[in-house]
Design a protein around this motif. Structure first.
Motif, short mmCIF file in Angstrom:
data_model
loop_
_atom_site.label_atom_id
_atom_site.label_comp_id
_atom_site.label_asym_id
_atom_site.label_seq_id
_atom_site.Cartn_x
_atom_site.Cartn_y
_atom_site.Cartn_z
N ALA A 40 62.07 49.67 50.38
CA ALA A 40 61.42 50.03 49.12
C ALA A 40 62.45 50.41 48.06
N GLN A 41 63.48 51.15 48.47
CA GLN A 41 64.52 51.54 47.52
C GLN A 41 65.27 50.33 46.97
N ASN A 42 65.38 49.28 47.79
CA ASN A 42 66.09 48.07 47.37
C ASN A 42 65.21 47.09 46.60
N THR A 43 63.92 47.38 46.53
CA THR A 43 62.98 46.52 45.81
C THR A 43 63.05 46.85 44.32
N PRO A 44 63.15 45.82 43.46
CA PRO A 44 63.21 46.09 42.01
C PRO A 44 61.92 46.76 41.52
N PRO A 45 62.06 47.67 40.54
CA PRO A 45 60.87 48.31 39.96
C PRO A 45 59.90 47.27 39.40
N ALA A 46 58.62 47.61 39.40
CA ALA A 46 57.52 46.78 38.87
C ALA A 46 57.19 45.58 39.76
N THR A 47 57.80 45.48 40.93
CA THR A 47 57.47 44.38 41.85
C THR A 47 56.04 44.52 42.34
N TYR A 48 55.61 45.74 42.62
CA TYR A 48 54.27 46.00 43.12
C TYR A 48 53.46 46.84 42.14
N SER A 49 53.50 46.46 40.88
CA SER A 49 52.75 47.21 39.87
C SER A 49 51.26 47.12 40.19
N PRO A 50 50.55 48.24 40.11
CA PRO A 50 49.12 48.21 40.44
C PRO A 50 48.30 47.48 39.38
N VAL A 51 47.16 47.01 39.78
CA VAL A 51 46.25 46.30 38.89
C VAL A 51 45.49 47.34 38.07
N SER A 52 45.36 47.09 36.79
CA SER A 52 44.63 48.02 35.92
C SER A 52 43.14 47.95 36.23
N PRO A 53 42.42 49.04 35.99
CA PRO A 53 40.96 49.01 36.21
C PRO A 53 40.27 47.91 35.39
N GLU A 54 40.74 47.68 34.18
CA GLU A 54 40.14 46.64 33.34
C GLU A 54 40.32 45.26 33.97
N CYS A 55 41.50 45.01 34.53
CA CYS A 55 41.76 43.72 35.18
C CYS A 55 40.92 43.60 36.45
N LYS A 56 40.76 44.69 37.19
CA LYS A 56 39.91 44.66 38.40
C LYS A 56 38.48 44.30 38.01
N ASN A 57 37.98 44.90 36.93
CA ASN A 57 36.62 44.60 36.49
C ASN A 57 36.49 43.14 36.08
N LEU A 58 37.51 42.62 35.40
CA LEU A 58 37.49 41.22 34.99
C LEU A 58 37.48 40.30 36.21
N LEU A 59 38.28 40.62 37.21
CA LEU A 59 38.30 39.81 38.43
C LEU A 59 36.96 39.87 39.18
N ARG A 60 36.35 41.05 39.21
CA ARG A 60 35.02 41.16 39.84
C ARG A 60 34.01 40.28 39.11
N SER A 61 34.08 40.28 37.78
CA SER A 61 33.17 39.46 36.99
C SER A 61 33.42 37.97 37.25
N CYS A 62 34.67 37.57 37.28
CA CYS A 62 35.01 36.16 37.55
C CYS A 62 34.51 35.75 38.92
N HIS A 63 34.65 36.64 39.89
CA HIS A 63 34.16 36.35 41.24
C HIS A 63 32.64 36.20 41.24
N ALA A 64 31.94 37.11 40.55
CA ALA A 64 30.48 37.07 40.50
C ALA A 64 29.98 35.80 39.82
N GLN A 65 30.76 35.26 38.90
CA GLN A 65 30.37 34.04 38.19
C GLN A 65 30.77 32.77 38.95
N GLY A 66 31.45 32.93 40.08
CA GLY A 66 31.84 31.78 40.89
C GLY A 66 33.10 31.09 40.41
N LEU A 67 33.90 31.77 39.61
CA LEU A 67 35.11 31.17 39.06
C LEU A 67 36.31 31.29 40.00
N LEU A 68 36.20 32.12 41.01
CA LEU A 68 37.27 32.29 42.00
C LEU A 68 36.66 32.13 43.39
N PRO A 69 36.44 30.88 43.82
CA PRO A 69 35.69 30.64 45.05
C PRO A 69 36.26 31.26 46.33
#
Length: 168
Positions: A40-69
């Motif tokens: 972990a110390q040798n991993t560059p910063p921002a490699t595992y940046s967390p997903v924002s709540p807004e992006c999570k909501n957008l992905l849930r919506s895309c999934h519900a609409q069948g856009l991410l099968p």
């Protein structure tokens, strides 16, 4: 709070390590823990940046609409921000390949990602008080989007039906 825990939280905040649950951490040997921290110390910063709540909501919506099968909402747990951005782009591309009008997709996305309405929040609070959903903090409730609230209500109602069916 232990020094190791603080250190791991700092690495996670910097995006140098994926979130690891307590049970996963406990299952590691001392050698594996040291190796995990070293990597972990040798991993560059921002490699595992967390997903924002807004992006999570957008992905849930895309999934519900069948856009991410092949995507499931459970996949959100392990996504990084970069992976989430890629999936959002895939969903955008899939909108063009559908027979549905593009404006309909955008309208549905706007509805899904809008904040939960007061009626939904009241139902969630009521279902929580009755024991059909776990309790949520006020801050968490205020962050809920319409689609997430709709799904929570559905789960609460299903729990109510199961419990009433069992008691009959």
């Amino acid at each position: 709070m232990s020094t190791v825990k603080k250190f791991l939280q700092e690495l996670a905040r910097n995006g140098q390590v994926r979130h690891i649950s307590v049970s996963e951490w406990e299952a590691l040997t001392e050698y594996q823990r040291k190796r995990f921290i070293r990597q972990a110390q040798n991993t560059p910063p921002a490699t595992y940046s967390p997903v924002s709540p807004e992006c999570k909501n957008l992905l849930r919506s895309c999934h519900a609409q069948g856009l991410l099968p092949d995507f499931t909402p459970e996949d959100l747990r392990d996504l990084t921000a970069w992976e989430a951005d890629f999936l959002v782009q895939c969903a955008e591309d899939n909108r063009w390949l559908s027979e549905k009008k593009l404006a309909d997709y955008y309208r549905q996305t706007d509805t899904d990602t809008a904040p939960a309405d007061p009626e939904q929040l009241s139902r969630i609070i009521k279902l929580s008080r009755e024991g059909y959903l776990r309790r949520f903090s006020s801050a968490t409730l205020l962050k809920l989007c319409h689609l997430s609230a709709k799904r929570l209500i559905w789960h609460g109602e299903m729990n109510r039906r199961r419990k009433s069916h069992v008691s009959d």
